[in-house]
Design a protein around this motif. Structure first.
Motif, PDB file in Angstrom:
ATOM      1  N   LYS A  84      -3.192  -0.747   9.344  1.00 57.01           N
ATOM      2  CA  LYS A  84      -4.424  -1.202   8.713  1.00 57.01           C
ATOM      3  C   LYS A  84      -5.553  -0.309   9.203  1.00 57.01           C
ATOM      4  N   GLU A  85      -6.437   0.068   8.318  1.00 60.98           N
ATOM      5  CA  GLU A  85      -7.609   0.846   8.739  1.00 60.98           C
ATOM      6  C   GLU A  85      -8.860   0.178   8.215  1.00 60.98           C
ATOM      7  N   VAL A  86      -9.890   0.106   9.050  1.00 64.07           N
ATOM      8  CA  VAL A  86     -11.186  -0.423   8.620  1.00 64.07           C
ATOM      9  C   VAL A  86     -12.207   0.677   8.881  1.00 64.07           C
ATOM     10  N   ASN A  87     -12.832   1.168   7.833  1.00 67.29           N
ATOM     11  CA  ASN A  87     -13.781   2.292   7.918  1.00 67.29           C
ATOM     12  C   ASN A  87     -13.202   3.471   8.708  1.00 67.29           C
ATOM     13  N   GLN A 121      -6.524  -0.245  12.935  1.00 66.91           N
ATOM     14  CA  GLN A 121      -6.434  -1.654  13.358  1.00 66.91           C
ATOM     15  C   GLN A 121      -4.986  -2.109  13.210  1.00 66.91           C
TER      16      GLN A 121
END
Ligand code: 18C
Length: 258
Positions: free
Chosen positions: A63-66, A70
């Motif tokens: 998962k990637e946030v900006n 993550q």
């Protein structure tokens, strides 16, 4: 010989023995049980295996946030000759930590909530060229009956979780360290292969420990996604190998403790 802490732990009932009036207690209790449920779930859709060595299997869920990684890690392992209590106790008790935690530079107990809940400040080794990370988290150990087999061996769980707010004993030293945020859970259960009619004392050859470990680390600050993934792909298998061999060595000449 047992320390007072260990005696208190092995004597404790399945009910939490901690001080319920501590402001963190409701979170500690709720998050530990949530993480236990999460660790017990299988690895279906969304999970990708990235390392396997005999019984040890490691999966990731990306998962990637900006642009920040993550990812969640889930590992399962089966270790011969040690019990669930011995594994969980070595993961929880601070005196063993430097024996197996290879990412550590400093560890400080900032508050003892109870015999089974401690607040820690840890400074981790720096990974060049990123800045050095620190973390402030609670750690809680407890025993839970196996709902699927109430007469069987209990489940031992240790949950570590970063504090949501700053702790006065470990303020965020921005500029010196970058604060990382972690959620980690280890779930351990003993499998006994001894015949029930056998009255001899339980031997190490008759116990095996089933482990499930999940972790989510938000490194804080900015780190390129590929660098974060390269570090954890190396560090998680290293941790599992080192931790399990440490517990085996630590326990081998001692009586079996369930
Ligand atoms: O669960 C584990 N240990 C517990 C007791 O210590 C506790 C700790 C969790 C780890 C928190 C990590 C915080 C930041 C890490 C910084 C990088 C350290 C690497 C040092 C290498 C020499 O629950 C077992 C933990 C097993 C190891 C986890 C490694 C996770 C790495 C996550 C990526 C971070 C990237 C940061 C910088 C990258 C720079 C290129």
């Amino acid at each position: 010989s047992q320390t007072d802490d260990e005696r208190a732990l092995s004597d404790s009932s399945t009910e939490a023995s901690a001080v319920p009036s501590h402001p963190l207690w409701p979170d500690i209790e709720r998050i530990t049980l949530e993480q236990l449920t999460f660790a017990q779930q299988g690895v279906g859709e969304g999970w990708e295996i990235f390392e396997q060595d005999g019984e040890m299997k490691l999966y990731k869920r990306e998962k990637e946030v900006n642009g920040l990684v993550q990812d969640t890690l889930k590992a399962v392992h089966v270790v011969k000759g040690v019990t669930g209590f011995e594994m969980a106790n070595c993961f929880f008790q601070p005196e063993y930590r430097f024996g197996w935690e290879t990412t550590l530079e400093e560890m400080k107990i900032i508050e003892k909530v109870s015999d089974d809940a401690i607040l820690f400040h840890q400074i981790h080794k720096r990974v060049w060229p990123a800045s050095q990370r620190d973390a402030v988290f609670w750690s809680h150990i407890r025993q839970i009956p196996d709902s699927e087999n109430p007469d069987g061996e209990p489940i031992w769980v240790v949950c570590n979780k970063s504090l949501a707010k700053d702790h006065p004993a470990a303020p965020d030293k921005k500029g010196k360290y970058t604060r990382a945020f972690l959620t980690a859970v280890i779930v351990c259960q003993t499998i006994i292969t001894k015949h029930p009619n056998d009255e001899d004392e339980l031997s190490r050859a008759e116990v095996t420990c089933k482990i499930s470990y999940c972790s989510h680390v938000d490194p804080g600050g900015w780190v390129p996604a590929a660098a974060t993934r390269a570090v954890y792909k190396r560090e998680y298998p290293k941790f599992l190998r080192k931790f399990t061999s440490y517990v085996i060595d630590e326990c081998q000449d001692k009586p079996v403790r369930t």
